[in-house]
Design a protein around this motif. Structure first.
Motif, PDB file in Angstrom:
ATOM      1  N   VAL A 174       0.842  -1.198   0.000  1.00 21.64           N
ATOM      2  CA  VAL A 174       0.000   0.000   0.000  1.00 21.64           C
ATOM      3  C   VAL A 174       0.877   1.249   0.000  1.00 21.64           C
ATOM      4  CG1 VAL A 174      -0.170   0.161   2.534  1.00 21.64           C
ATOM      5  CG2 VAL A 174      -1.984   1.113   1.098  1.00 21.64           C
ATOM      6  N   ASP A 175       0.491   2.244  -0.776  1.00 21.57           N
ATOM      7  CA  ASP A 175       1.257   3.487  -0.900  1.00 21.57           C
ATOM      8  C   ASP A 175       0.548   4.588  -0.122  1.00 21.57           C
ATOM      9  OD1 ASP A 175       3.038   5.441  -1.640  1.00 21.57           O
ATOM     10  OD2 ASP A 175       2.240   5.677  -3.671  1.00 21.57           O
ATOM     11  N   MET A 176       0.847   4.699   1.169  1.00 21.22           N
ATOM     12  CA  MET A 176       0.193   5.690   2.017  1.00 21.22           C
ATOM     13  C   MET A 176       0.901   7.051   1.911  1.00 21.22           C
ATOM     14  SD  MET A 176      -0.399   5.761   6.169  1.00 21.22           S
ATOM     15  CE  MET A 176      -1.410   4.283   6.216  1.00 21.22           C
ATOM     16  N   PRO A 177       0.185   8.117   1.524  1.00 23.31           N
ATOM     17  CA  PRO A 177       0.803   9.447   1.443  1.00 23.31           C
ATOM     18  C   PRO A 177       1.237   9.943   2.823  1.00 23.31           C
ATOM     19  CG  PRO A 177      -1.272   9.373   0.223  1.00 23.31           C
ATOM     20  CD  PRO A 177      -1.204   8.123   1.041  1.00 23.31           C
ATOM     21  N   ASP A 178       2.352  10.669   2.879  1.00 23.83           N
ATOM     22  CA  ASP A 178       2.853  11.181   4.152  1.00 23.83           C
ATOM     23  C   ASP A 178       1.921  12.195   4.790  1.00 23.83           C
ATOM     24  OD1 ASP A 178       5.106   9.622   4.164  1.00 23.83           O
ATOM     25  OD2 ASP A 178       6.420  11.164   3.320  1.00 23.83           O
ATOM     26  N   ASN A 179       1.068  12.839   3.975  1.00 25.69           N
ATOM     27  CA  ASN A 179       0.201  13.891   4.515  1.00 25.69           C
ATOM     28  C   ASN A 179      -1.231  13.422   4.759  1.00 25.69           C
ATOM     29  OD1 ASN A 179      -0.590  13.576   1.847  1.00 25.69           O
ATOM     30  ND2 ASN A 179      -1.001  15.754   1.535  1.00 25.69           N
ATOM     31  N   ILE A 180      -1.489  12.118   4.644  1.00 26.35           N
ATOM     32  CA  ILE A 180      -2.863  11.633   4.816  1.00 26.35           C
ATOM     33  C   ILE A 180      -3.302  11.844   6.260  1.00 26.35           C
ATOM     34  CG2 ILE A 180      -2.400   9.226   5.477  1.00 26.35           C
ATOM     35  CD1 ILE A 180      -4.968  10.345   2.847  1.00 26.35           C
ATOM     36  N   ILE A 181      -4.518  12.297   6.452  1.00 24.45           N
ATOM     37  CA  ILE A 181      -5.046  12.569   7.788  1.00 24.45           C
ATOM     38  C   ILE A 181      -5.774  11.346   8.341  1.00 24.45           C
ATOM     39  CG2 ILE A 181      -6.655  13.998   9.115  1.00 24.45           C
ATOM     40  CD1 ILE A 181      -6.047  16.262   7.103  1.00 24.45           C
ATOM     41  N   ALA A 182      -6.737  10.851   7.585  1.00 26.46           N
ATOM     42  CA  ALA A 182      -7.504   9.676   8.009  1.00 26.46           C
ATOM     43  C   ALA A 182      -6.782   8.420   7.530  1.00 26.46           C
ATOM     44  CB  ALA A 182      -8.923   9.751   7.465  1.00 26.46           C
ATOM     45  N   ASP A 183      -5.675   8.082   8.178  1.00 27.56           N
ATOM     46  CA  ASP A 183      -4.866   6.947   7.735  1.00 27.56           C
ATOM     47  C   ASP A 183      -5.637   5.635   7.826  1.00 27.56           C
ATOM     48  OD1 ASP A 183      -3.742   5.782  10.668  1.00 27.56           O
ATOM     49  OD2 ASP A 183      -4.178   7.918  10.601  1.00 27.56           O
ATOM     50  N   ASP A 184      -6.480   5.492   8.869  1.00 24.59           N
ATOM     51  CA  ASP A 184      -7.253   4.257   9.018  1.00 24.59           C
ATOM     52  C   ASP A 184      -8.265   4.093   7.885  1.00 24.59           C
ATOM     53  OD1 ASP A 184      -8.675   6.431   9.928  1.00 24.59           O
ATOM     54  OD2 ASP A 184      -9.116   5.596  11.909  1.00 24.59           O
ATOM     55  N   ALA A 185      -8.959   5.187   7.541  1.00 24.36           N
ATOM     56  CA  ALA A 185      -9.930   5.137   6.441  1.00 24.36           C
ATOM     57  C   ALA A 185      -9.225   4.912   5.104  1.00 24.36           C
ATOM     58  CB  ALA A 185     -10.747   6.420   6.394  1.00 24.36           C
ATOM     59  N   PHE A 186      -8.044   5.512   4.939  1.00 27.03           N
ATOM     60  CA  PHE A 186      -7.273   5.309   3.714  1.00 27.03           C
ATOM     61  C   PHE A 186      -6.970   3.827   3.524  1.00 27.03           C
ATOM     62  CE2 PHE A 186      -3.198   4.620   1.645  1.00 27.03           C
ATOM     63  CZ  PHE A 186      -3.359   5.310   0.458  1.00 27.03           C
ATOM     64  N   LEU A 187      -6.551   3.163   4.607  1.00 27.76           N
ATOM     65  CA  LEU A 187      -6.251   1.733   4.524  1.00 27.76           C
ATOM     66  C   LEU A 187      -7.510   0.927   4.229  1.00 27.76           C
ATOM     67  CD1 LEU A 187      -3.795   1.436   7.539  1.00 27.76           C
ATOM     68  CD2 LEU A 187      -3.215   1.194   5.123  1.00 27.76           C
ATOM     69  N   GLN A 188      -8.607   1.302   4.881  1.00 25.39           N
ATOM     70  CA  GLN A 188      -9.863   0.586   4.686  1.00 25.39           C
ATOM     71  C   GLN A 188     -10.301   0.608   3.222  1.00 25.39           C
ATOM     72  OE1 GLN A 188     -13.112   1.855   7.188  1.00 25.39           O
ATOM     73  NE2 GLN A 188     -14.651   1.156   5.737  1.00 25.39           N
ATOM     74  N   PHE A 189     -10.257   1.800   2.614  1.00 32.94           N
ATOM     75  CA  PHE A 189     -10.751   1.927   1.243  1.00 32.94           C
ATOM     76  C   PHE A 189      -9.714   1.518   0.200  1.00 32.94           C
ATOM     77  CE2 PHE A 189     -13.501   4.979   3.585  1.00 32.94           C
ATOM     78  CZ  PHE A 189     -14.703   4.321   3.349  1.00 32.94           C
ATOM     79  N   SER A 190      -8.471   1.283   0.640  1.00 32.70           N
ATOM     80  CA  SER A 190      -7.442   0.784  -0.271  1.00 32.70           C
ATOM     81  C   SER A 190      -7.392  -0.733  -0.284  1.00 32.70           C
ATOM     82  CB  SER A 190      -6.062   1.324   0.140  1.00 32.70           C
ATOM     83  OG  SER A 190      -6.013   2.737   0.070  1.00 32.70           O
ATOM     84  N   ALA A 191      -7.949  -1.353   0.762  1.00 29.31           N
ATOM     85  CA  ALA A 191      -7.894  -2.814   0.891  1.00 29.31           C
ATOM     86  C   ALA A 191      -8.980  -3.487   0.054  1.00 29.31           C
ATOM     87  CB  ALA A 191      -8.051  -3.201   2.355  1.00 29.31           C
ATOM     88  N   LYS A 192      -8.715  -4.729  -0.307  1.00 28.85           N
ATOM     89  CA  LYS A 192      -9.698  -5.504  -1.058  1.00 28.85           C
ATOM     90  C   LYS A 192     -10.586  -6.332  -0.135  1.00 28.85           C
ATOM     91  CE  LYS A 192      -6.955  -5.938  -5.296  1.00 28.85           C
ATOM     92  NZ  LYS A 192      -6.295  -6.865  -6.249  1.00 28.85           N
ATOM     93  N   LYS A 193     -10.019  -6.770   0.989  1.00 27.40           N
ATOM     94  CA  LYS A 193     -10.794  -7.620   1.893  1.00 27.40           C
ATOM     95  C   LYS A 193     -10.589  -7.154   3.334  1.00 27.40           C
ATOM     96  CE  LYS A 193     -12.042 -12.454   2.701  1.00 27.40           C
ATOM     97  NZ  LYS A 193     -11.767 -13.868   2.355  1.00 27.40           N
ATOM     98  N   VAL A 194     -11.674  -6.655   3.932  1.00 24.56           N
ATOM     99  CA  VAL A 194     -11.626  -6.089   5.283  1.00 24.56           C
ATOM    100  C   VAL A 194     -12.554  -6.876   6.196  1.00 24.56           C
ATOM    101  CG1 VAL A 194     -11.937  -4.013   6.681  1.00 24.56           C
ATOM    102  CG2 VAL A 194     -11.168  -3.817   4.307  1.00 24.56           C
ATOM    103  N   GLY A 195     -12.073  -7.198   7.386  1.00 26.15           N
ATOM    104  CA  GLY A 195     -12.889  -7.903   8.356  1.00 26.15           C
ATOM    105  C   GLY A 195     -13.083  -7.078   9.613  1.00 26.15           C
ATOM    106  N   TYR A 196     -14.165  -7.356  10.344  1.00 25.01           N
ATOM    107  CA  TYR A 196     -14.481  -6.624  11.574  1.00 25.01           C
ATOM    108  C   TYR A 196     -14.819  -7.627  12.668  1.00 25.01           C
ATOM    109  CZ  TYR A 196     -14.989  -2.957   8.110  1.00 25.01           C
ATOM    110  OH  TYR A 196     -14.755  -2.089   7.074  1.00 25.01           O
ATOM    111  N   VAL A 197     -14.239  -7.413  13.837  1.00 26.11           N
ATOM    112  CA  VAL A 197     -14.486  -8.304  14.971  1.00 26.11           C
ATOM    113  C   VAL A 197     -15.028  -7.463  16.117  1.00 26.11           C
ATOM    114  CG1 VAL A 197     -13.488 -10.026  16.512  1.00 26.11           C
ATOM    115  CG2 VAL A 197     -12.543  -9.739  14.214  1.00 26.11           C
ATOM    116  N   LYS A 198     -16.355  -7.400  16.236  1.00 27.97           N
ATOM    117  CA  LYS A 198     -16.948  -6.535  17.247  1.00 27.97           C
ATOM    118  C   LYS A 198     -16.695  -7.036  18.667  1.00 27.97           C
ATOM    119  CE  LYS A 198     -21.605  -8.565  17.010  1.00 27.97           C
ATOM    120  NZ  LYS A 198     -23.031  -8.255  16.744  1.00 27.97           N
TER     121      LYS A 198
END
Length: 269
Positions: A174-198
Motif C-alpha cells: 500500500v502506498d500511504m501518502p505522508d500527509n494523509i489525515i484519516a490513515d485508518d480510512a485510507f487503509l480501509q478503502f485501499s484494501a480488497k478484503k476487510v474484516g471486523y471483529v466486534k
C-alpha cells in the motif's frame, strides 16, 4: 512454531497515556501466550517534544531485550506507520496497530488473530468503545451523540486507528501518502478484503472540552476531503440542514443525544 507477534504504536506527545497503553498490551492474553523471542511492541515517536521517548526507554529496560522497541521519526502518523512496517520483524505475517492513548481489552489481539487465521484479510479491525467524558455539559452532550454509533446494537463497521491488524502482504504494497489525515480510512478503502471483529474491544477517551471536539471535527472534515480528492470515497452533495432541522431529524435518539447531535452539526466546520 507459534506466529511472531508484532504490534506497532505510533505516538506523538503521549506522555500521559503511553505507560497505561503499553501495560494493556503487555498484559494481553496473546502477548502472554507468545514465547520470548517471538514478540515485539514497537513504539514510533514521531516528532515528540515531551517525555514519551524517555518513558518508553524506561519500560524497555524492564522487559526482555528486543520485546519493547523505540523508533524516532519526523512528525506525522503515516511516517511512523511506514517506519513500523519497515522495521518490524519479517517473521510477522500480521502487524497489529494501536493508538498510543488507548487501552486494549485483554483478549482483543487474540480475537483479531483468530479472524486472520480463518480468512485471508488485508485488514481486520476491532470495535472501539468510548470511555465516558468528564468534560462540561455541552461536550458531554456531543460525546453522547457520537457514542450512539459505537453501541453494540448500532455499530457501523469501519476500520478504526484505535486497533486493527494488517497483513504484511498488504502493508508492504500500500502506498500511504505522508500527509494523509484519516490513515485508518485510507487503509480501509485501499484494501480488497476487510474484516471486523466486534467482540475485540479497545477503549478510548473522547474529547473533554469544546476545543477538543472542534479539533476532532475539523480533522474528520479535512480527512474526508482528502479521501474524496483521492477518489477513494464519493463526494458529498446536497444542501446542509439547519440547526433546528437537524434537531428534528434525530427522532431515534434520547433527548441528550438529540441536543448533542444538533450541537455537533452546528459546530461542523
Amino acid at each position: 512454531m507459534p506466529d511472531f507477534l508484532s504490534i506497532g504504536v505510533p505516538a506523538y506527545n503521549e506522555e500521559e497515556s503511553i505507560s497505561r497503553m503499553l501495560e494493556s498490551v503487555l498484559k494481553s492474553t496473546l502477548w502472554k501466550e507468545t514465547p520470548v523471542g517471538m514478540k515485539e511492541v514497537i513504539v514510533c515517536c514521531n516528532g515528540c517534544t515531551d517525555s514519551t521517548p524517555n518513558i518508553v526507554r524506561k519500560i524497555m529496560r524492564e522487559h526482555e531485550e528486543g520485546e519493547v522497541k523505540l523508533l524516532l521519526t519526523a512528525k506525522g502518523k503515516p511516517k511512523a506507520w511506514k517506519e513500523i512496517v519497515k522495521r518490524s520483524d519479517k517473521r510477522a505475517g500480521v502487524i497489529y496497530f494501536a493508538d498510543a492513548d488507548d487501552i486494549l481489552q485483554r483478549n482483543a489481539l487474540e480475537r483479531l488473530k483468530g479472524a486472520f487465521t480463518q480468512n485471508e484479510f488485508d485488514i481486520v479491525a476491532a470495535r472501539p468503545s468510548p470511555i465516558s467524558s468528564k468534560g462540561k455539559t455541552p461536550t458531554k452532550l456531543i460525546v453522547a451523540y457520537h457514542n450512539r454509533a459505537l453501541r453494540p446494537d448500532s455499530w457501523a463497521a469501519g476500520v478504526s486507528g484505535a486497533l486493527y491488524g494488517v497483513s504484511r502482504r498488504f502493508a508492504e504494497t500500500v502506498d500511504m501518502p505522508d500527509n494523509i489525515i484519516a490513515d485508518d480510512a485510507f487503509l480501509q478503502f485501499s484494501a480488497k478484503k476487510v474484516g471486523y471483529v466486534k467482540e475485540a474491544k479497545v477503549f478510548f477517551f473522547q474529547p473533554r472540552t469544546i476545543k477538543g471536539v472542534l479539533q476532532q471535527k475539523a480533522r474528520w472534515t479535512a480527512g474526508r476531503m482528502q479521501l474524496e480528492k483521492l477518489g477513494l470515497i464519493p463526494q458529498r452533495r446536497g444542501k446542509r440542514k439547519s440547526f433546528l432541522q437537524r434537531l428534528h431529524s434525530l427522532k431515534k435518539y434520547a433527548i441528550s443525544e438529540k441536543i448533542g447531535g444538533a450541537l455537533s452539526y452546528a459546530l461542523k466546520p
